[in-house]
Design a protein around this motif. Sequence first.
Motif, PDB file in Angstrom:
ATOM      1  N   VAL A  56       7.698  -6.534 -23.030  1.00 50.53           N
ATOM      2  CA  VAL A  56       8.405  -6.867 -21.796  1.00 50.53           C
ATOM      3  C   VAL A  56       9.755  -7.488 -22.153  1.00 50.53           C
ATOM      4  O   VAL A  56       9.830  -8.358 -23.021  1.00 50.53           O
ATOM      5  CB  VAL A  56       7.580  -7.870 -20.946  1.00 50.53           C
ATOM      6  N   THR A  97      12.421  -9.997 -20.984  1.00 48.48           N
ATOM      7  CA  THR A  97      12.352 -11.135 -20.058  1.00 48.48           C
ATOM      8  C   THR A  97      13.748 -11.647 -19.721  1.00 48.48           C
ATOM      9  O   THR A  97      14.716 -11.394 -20.450  1.00 48.48           O
ATOM     10  CB  THR A  97      11.553 -12.290 -20.687  1.00 48.48           C
ATOM     11  N   ALA A 121      10.142 -10.700 -15.670  1.00 47.51           N
ATOM     12  CA  ALA A 121      10.243  -9.421 -16.377  1.00 47.51           C
ATOM     13  C   ALA A 121      11.439  -8.620 -15.884  1.00 47.51           C
ATOM     14  O   ALA A 121      11.590  -8.390 -14.681  1.00 47.51           O
ATOM     15  CB  ALA A 121       8.963  -8.634 -16.169  1.00 47.51           C
ATOM     16  N   ASP A 177       9.413  -3.309 -18.434  1.00 49.40           N
ATOM     17  CA  ASP A 177       8.451  -3.143 -19.522  1.00 49.40           C
ATOM     18  C   ASP A 177       8.868  -1.916 -20.311  1.00 49.40           C
ATOM     19  O   ASP A 177       9.551  -1.026 -19.785  1.00 49.40           O
ATOM     20  CB  ASP A 177       7.009  -3.037 -19.013  1.00 49.40           C
ATOM     21  N   TYR A 219       6.506  -0.882 -13.102  1.00 45.87           N
ATOM     22  CA  TYR A 219       7.580  -1.849 -12.905  1.00 45.87           C
ATOM     23  C   TYR A 219       8.247  -1.586 -11.559  1.00 45.87           C
ATOM     24  O   TYR A 219       8.521  -0.452 -11.200  1.00 45.87           O
ATOM     25  CB  TYR A 219       8.627  -1.808 -14.025  1.00 45.87           C
ATOM     26  N   MET A 231       5.160  -5.439 -11.269  1.00 45.06           N
ATOM     27  CA  MET A 231       5.892  -6.379 -12.103  1.00 45.06           C
ATOM     28  C   MET A 231       7.325  -6.402 -11.606  1.00 45.06           C
ATOM     29  O   MET A 231       7.887  -5.347 -11.316  1.00 45.06           O
ATOM     30  CB  MET A 231       5.876  -5.865 -13.543  1.00 45.06           C
ATOM     31  N   THR A 251       6.102 -13.318 -14.420  1.00 49.12           N
ATOM     32  CA  THR A 251       6.113 -13.467 -15.880  1.00 49.12           C
ATOM     33  C   THR A 251       5.051 -12.553 -16.494  1.00 49.12           C
ATOM     34  O   THR A 251       4.109 -12.148 -15.820  1.00 49.12           O
ATOM     35  CB  THR A 251       5.797 -14.921 -16.292  1.00 49.12           C
ATOM     36  N   PRO A 252       5.198 -12.268 -17.793  1.00 50.28           N
ATOM     37  CA  PRO A 252       4.187 -11.429 -18.458  1.00 50.28           C
ATOM     38  C   PRO A 252       2.796 -12.063 -18.413  1.00 50.28           C
ATOM     39  O   PRO A 252       1.804 -11.338 -18.398  1.00 50.28           O
ATOM     40  CB  PRO A 252       4.695 -11.330 -19.897  1.00 50.28           C
TER      41      PRO A 252
END
Lengths: 407, 203
Positions: free
Chosen positions: A120, A122, A128, A131, A277, A281, A286-287
Amino acid sequence: MRGGLWQLGQSITRRLAHGDKKAVARRCFASEAELKKTVFHDFHVANGGKMVPFAGWSMPIQYKDSIMDSTINCRQNGSLFDVSHMCGLSLKGKDAVPFLEKLVIADVAGLAPGTGSLTVFTNEKGGAIDDSVITKVKDDHIYLVVNAGCRDKDLAHIEEHMKAFKAKGGHVSWHIHDERSLLALQGPLAAPVLQHLTKEDLSKLYFGEFRVLDINGSVCFLTRTGYTGEDGFEISVPSEHGVDLAKAILEKSEGKVRLTGLGARDSLRLEAGLCLYGNDMEQHITPIEAGLTWAIGKRRRAEGGFLGADVILKQLEEGPKIRRVGFFSSGPPPRSHSEIQDEGGKNIGEITSGGFSPCLQKNIAMGYVKSGLHKAGTKVKIVIRGKTNEGVVTKMPFVPTKYYKPS
Amino acid sequence: MCLEYILFLLNFKFSGVIIFTLPLKLMTWETHTYGVIIWRRFRKKEREMACRQLWASRAASYLRISVFHRSFSKVVKDLKYADSHEWVKVDGNSATVGITDHAQDHLGDVVYVELPEVGTAVTQGGSFGAVESVKATSDINSPVSGKVVEVNEELSNSPALVNSSPCKDGWIIKVELSDKGELKNLMDSEQYSKFCEDEDSKH
């Protein structure tokens, strides 16, 4: 009152769309002429592909088969996807690894040459940006593939940090692989079919591994990975040989491997519990919250050194407030933004992806709930069009994954 | 007309069905009259054949032999259509409502149909339920106003009926009409076919 049963191509695009809202709006208004086409475009159309706008590209949502049949065929036989809209990128130079480690959560230095991982990118807040599957080709060469919808954003982000890194004397450069096209070959027939087209022994290439090799007479980047939960490959092929390779794969499979569009790709990745994504996400997730804690290398947990590490490492210690979980449910299939309630009717979160699973023949979904309510077996209610439906938190993947790993 | 007739004569000869084989120079007024009669009958037969072929292609598309390159031959004649792709069949004061073949084809595999309760009031153009396919969710709008008197319970167990038989077994609700005058706002089969073609060419 139009728009009900209509604009399906549009709605699916919106549902699948990656990335930021502005770009989505722009895409929806983009006329067909402005859409980018992959080298397979005419091939798709000739094979009955229903083309829809997706992340600025004209891509097949499905071919002659229904999404249901396509999804099942991928798990029974195999699927060939054109994923050339995704952006392949090489980072080169003796400092490529330390440079990338500033941007992602993976232990890139710890990867053996020729292996890779999901990671990921960041931001400063630990959210994120995208990814990506990254591969360490050699110590001074990283190959990665980022989402089509995030391409501009990702490249700008990498470029900005690369400038700063170089200014401090770091040695790194990039090459965007626009001269290549990307095919994903997935399913139980992927390896036997591809073996017909290369001399290299594919039984020695395991999940997550990478090799540069000759396939069907051209030099390809081969990664044993995918987005379906099945064994399979992503093949980066020089664009001028792309269509020939696609034809050869379909031919060698004797019609069992079929061209498969974005619709089935979405069903497949959902069944495999994989994030999309833009849906599952986003910038503010956050991951850790997304359930990708495993992707943070051990060394990285100790050392940090990536954007937003303070937030992420603190969450790692204290536990996240929300978590991504899977659900089974009754009634209509949940879709993104359906509200999740506890048994008492209190809001506890939101669905981010959902649909009817062609392989399980029931509704599956994923979404975020408050920590504490994330354990498998927790009963929830999912609100769809004002009505509540029974749901239960379930472990993912929904359909067992079949990655090719050394036994 | 004359040239067409001569071509027809030649054609007739070639087709091997020798009923009328007079050389053209022996043509008299009587033989010509006879010829025209036979020609007209032939044309009628041709039309019937074309009609049968249309039926064959309907059957083919019904069996999903060719999903790609569909024509709009499956637009059923005696139904009325809304621009949101629902059909209505009126029988006295009662109307049966469903979604069209064109709609189900674009939606793909239907996995859930959300039905209203019997007794619910519906209005023309207003949403009364939803169809969920693997691909997407879509509202179903009522083409007529009135009260729901029956819902197709079969769809709870077999939502795929909407795909396999959109205009018959896959009906969704029956409505007691409150205003028959509204029917004039709907399209007939011909207008609807054209509407679908126009809409598809836009995409």
